[in-house]
Design an enzyme around this catalytic site. Structure first.
Site, PDB file in Angstrom:
ATOM      1  N   HIS A  61      -7.167  -5.740   1.314  1.00 12.88           N
ATOM      2  CA  HIS A  61      -8.480  -6.368   1.107  1.00 12.88           C
ATOM      3  C   HIS A  61      -8.369  -7.821   0.687  1.00 12.88           C
ATOM      4  O   HIS A  61      -7.420  -8.235   0.012  1.00 12.88           O
ATOM      5  CB  HIS A  61      -9.248  -5.621   0.006  1.00 12.88           C
ATOM      6  CG  HIS A  61      -9.430  -4.173   0.317  1.00 12.88           C
ATOM      7  ND1 HIS A  61      -9.561  -3.216  -0.669  1.00 12.88           N
ATOM      8  CD2 HIS A  61      -9.485  -3.495   1.485  1.00 12.88           C
ATOM      9  CE1 HIS A  61      -9.691  -2.027  -0.101  1.00 12.88           C
ATOM     10  NE2 HIS A  61      -9.654  -2.161   1.200  1.00 12.88           N
ATOM     11  N   LYS A  70      -5.343 -12.513  -8.135  1.00 13.54           N
ATOM     12  CA  LYS A  70      -5.250 -11.264  -8.908  1.00 13.54           C
ATOM     13  C   LYS A  70      -3.938 -11.212  -9.674  1.00 13.54           C
ATOM     14  O   LYS A  70      -2.900 -11.613  -9.167  1.00 13.54           O
ATOM     15  CB  LYS A  70      -5.326 -10.052  -7.961  1.00 13.54           C
ATOM     16  CG  LYS A  70      -6.661  -9.924  -7.251  1.00 13.54           C
ATOM     17  CD  LYS A  70      -6.615  -8.977  -6.079  1.00 13.54           C
ATOM     18  CE  LYS A  70      -7.915  -9.064  -5.280  1.00 13.54           C
ATOM     19  NZ  LYS A  70      -7.814  -8.399  -3.983  1.00 13.54           N
ATOM     20  N   ASP A 167     -11.118   1.163   5.132  1.00 13.71           N
ATOM     21  CA  ASP A 167      -9.724   0.781   5.370  1.00 13.71           C
ATOM     22  C   ASP A 167      -9.232   1.285   6.727  1.00 13.71           C
ATOM     23  O   ASP A 167      -8.384   0.671   7.365  1.00 13.71           O
ATOM     24  CB  ASP A 167      -8.838   1.279   4.228  1.00 13.71           C
ATOM     25  CG  ASP A 167      -9.164   0.562   2.936  1.00 13.71           C
ATOM     26  OD1 ASP A 167      -8.686   1.008   1.871  1.00 13.71           O
ATOM     27  OD2 ASP A 167      -9.924  -0.433   2.979  1.00 13.71           O
TER      28      ASP A 167
END
Ligand SMILES: Cc1cn([C@H]2C[C@H](O)[C@@H](COP(=O)(O)OP(=O)(O)O[C@H]3O[C@H](C)C(=O)[C@H](O)[C@H]3O)O2)c(=O)[nH]c1=O
Length: 181
Positions: A61, A70, A167
């Site tokens: 993602h 992140k 996904d």
């Protein structure tokens, strides 16, 4: 705290100092001043946590607008964590990086904005936590197809992975929106 550079500009493996004693352990999982001077050049605005069982694959993602850097780690369990460089100007554009993150190795991965990110669960269960440098904007979320042959990701599959519908419908790299810088 140990910081390892990788071949991918800005992508860092960070291992915090772990204080172990007869009670267990203590570690600082984030400390702004220390992490920013180590190369984590962002501030974080959102913390996330997910729990998954063996064979689950989440990802790959990214947000095409408001991309999120992140700082990820595993609290308990073991995953193969994977990110793909989608920065067109990066020398590693289109290349994937994989690392085993476990509750035992305490390793963290700092993934700069501009990467697609996901993981595959190796242990019976995993608790996964991460800090994000921007908020969640579902309208900007995109999914890179986890098994696009162009990515050459060696997932340690023990069977068909368990995927969300989103996904399963990821796009191959050559059809994905990428980052100009
Ligand atoms: C990411 C996110 C999700 N959600 C809601 C949306 C869905 O109703 C539910 C599950 O979302 P999703 O299936 O996208 O969750 P993951 O598959 O774990 O997504 C994550 O997977 C890989 C590992 C990543 O790196 C991303 O950070 C993130 O996309 O949580 C929120 O409310 N806020 C959020 O920030």
């Amino acid at each position: 705290m140990d910081v390892e550079q990788t071949d991918f500009p800005g992508l860092l493996v960070i291992t915090p100092r772990v204080f172990s004693d007869e009670r267990g352990f203590f570690k600082e999982t984030y400390q702004q001043e220390r992490y920013q001077s180590a190369g984590v050049g962002v501030s974080f605005v959102q913390d996330n946590a997910s729990r998954s069982t063996a064979g689950i694959l989440r990802g790959l993602h990214y947000q095409i607008q408001n991309p999120q850097a992140k700082l990820v780690h595993v609290v308990e369990g073991e995953i193969l964590d994977v990110c793909v460089d989608l920065r067109k100007n990066s020398p590693m554009f289109g290349k994937s990086y994989a690392i085993r993150l476990t509750g035992e190795n305490h390793k963290q991965l700092f993934v700069p904005a501009g990467f697609a990110h996901g993981f595959y669960v190796i242990s019976p269960q995993v608790d996964f936590v991460y800090k994000c440098s921007d908020y969640y904007f579902p309208e900007y979320e995109r999914t890179l197809l986890w098994n696009d042959p162009a990515l050459e990701i060696d997932w340690p599959l023990t069977g068909e992975p368990l995927l969300s519908p989103k996904d399963r419908e990821g796009l191959p790299l050559d059809q994905c929106e990428v980052f100009e810088s």
